[in-house]
Design a protein around this motif. Sequence first.
Motif, short mmCIF file in Angstrom:
data_model
loop_
_atom_site.label_atom_id
_atom_site.label_comp_id
_atom_site.label_asym_id
_atom_site.label_seq_id
_atom_site.Cartn_x
_atom_site.Cartn_y
_atom_site.Cartn_z
N UNK A 236 0.86 -1.17 0.00
CA UNK A 236 0.00 0.00 0.00
C UNK A 236 0.91 1.24 0.00
N UNK A 237 0.30 2.39 0.09
CA UNK A 237 1.09 3.62 0.01
C UNK A 237 2.12 3.71 1.13
N UNK A 238 1.73 3.28 2.33
CA UNK A 238 2.63 3.47 3.47
C UNK A 238 3.15 2.18 4.09
N UNK A 239 2.84 1.03 3.50
CA UNK A 239 3.30 -0.19 4.15
C UNK A 239 3.27 -1.43 3.29
N UNK A 240 3.85 -2.50 3.85
CA UNK A 240 3.84 -3.83 3.26
C UNK A 240 3.09 -4.76 4.20
N UNK A 241 2.38 -5.72 3.60
CA UNK A 241 1.52 -6.58 4.39
C UNK A 241 1.55 -8.00 3.84
N UNK A 242 1.22 -8.94 4.72
CA UNK A 242 0.91 -10.30 4.29
C UNK A 242 -0.53 -10.58 4.67
N UNK A 243 -1.31 -11.03 3.69
CA UNK A 243 -2.73 -11.29 3.95
C UNK A 243 -2.99 -12.78 3.94
N UNK A 246 -7.55 -17.30 5.05
CA UNK A 246 -8.17 -18.23 5.98
C UNK A 246 -8.48 -17.55 7.30
N UNK A 247 -7.58 -16.70 7.77
CA UNK A 247 -7.78 -15.97 9.02
C UNK A 247 -8.37 -14.59 8.80
N UNK A 248 -8.46 -14.17 7.53
CA UNK A 248 -8.91 -12.82 7.17
C UNK A 248 -8.13 -11.78 7.96
N UNK A 249 -6.78 -11.88 7.84
CA UNK A 249 -5.93 -11.03 8.67
C UNK A 249 -4.78 -10.46 7.84
N UNK A 250 -4.54 -9.14 8.01
CA UNK A 250 -3.38 -8.48 7.45
C UNK A 250 -2.30 -8.40 8.53
N UNK A 251 -1.09 -8.86 8.21
CA UNK A 251 0.03 -8.77 9.14
C UNK A 251 1.08 -7.84 8.54
N UNK A 252 1.49 -6.79 9.27
CA UNK A 252 2.51 -5.88 8.73
C UNK A 252 3.82 -6.62 8.47
#
Length: 319
Positions: A236-243, A246-252
């Motif tokens: 995204x504009x300000x960060x990186x994530x792992x989605x 199965x858990x419906x979760x974004x982890x920075x």
Amino acid sequence: MLRRTLSALGLALLLCAPAGRAEAGSSRWRVVVADQGSRRVFVLLGGRELMAYQGPDRLPVVWSWSADRAADVADLSPARSWSNPDEAKSRTLRGRRYLLTTAGGGLAAVVDTATGRTRWAADLGPRANPHSIELLPDGNVAVVASSGWVRLYAASQGPRATAYTEFGLPGAHGVALDGRSGLLWALGGGALVALRVGGTPAAPTLTAVRTVPLPDVGGHDLAPVRAAPGRFWLSTLRGLWQYDPAADRFTPVRLADPAAERDVKSIGDEPGTGRLLTVAPDHKAPCDWCTSVIRLHRPEGVRILRGTLLYKARWWGAR
């Protein structure tokens, strides 16, 4: 946009950081870049070799392709449609490897790397601004455009098949297939959408089954996590994530340099080593959204490819 040949570029490579500890894993995973300066896609040496490269002042190119030099896409106005190449992926289908590529000028193409011929290609028009592409197991092709849509083309029906189904997605920039669930995931400016593919290869359909708001604005890149099938890297504009669907979760995703987490155009992990590869713009003329720098993480490494105007870089290998 600058148009230069390899010999004119010089393309000097400077090692700006040590490669760090020795890597394990296969060197068959190379690096592919979309260079808007030379209007070419280059496949380079693998991460370990690229970081250690001490060769002459030119890129260690393994393979390259440009619509400007491909006679079989001359009917698609490459002088305009191939401007600003912005995606380069490796995919395999029925034992053959393909380059998947798009350009901001409107071109989308699937190229057989053994022959250099296009399996499928289309000019989507100068206002679409396609940003990414995916190949499905039936041979159809999904394309996303920042003008606001996801399209699934019936590319299985021929090299110039134009029939498609469309799903509206504002700011669409990324697309990736989850081979386990069969869902096609598309990334927009503010949401991640899971689409179920239906219909027939000749008349496909797309149906949204899940819409997930992003944790930050400006969704840009979407790529599978090779070490954890079913999960996705996301920028995204300000960060990186792992989605994790199965858990419906974004982890920075945290990097050694927090500044390297912002405004990333592409991200991916190398199978076997887990090493991350990212590209982010320098915000300098003549291309505000480009860079000449490839960054590796875990361990850290930086490579400057002088003369290039890179938009994305990815690991090049099997799906």
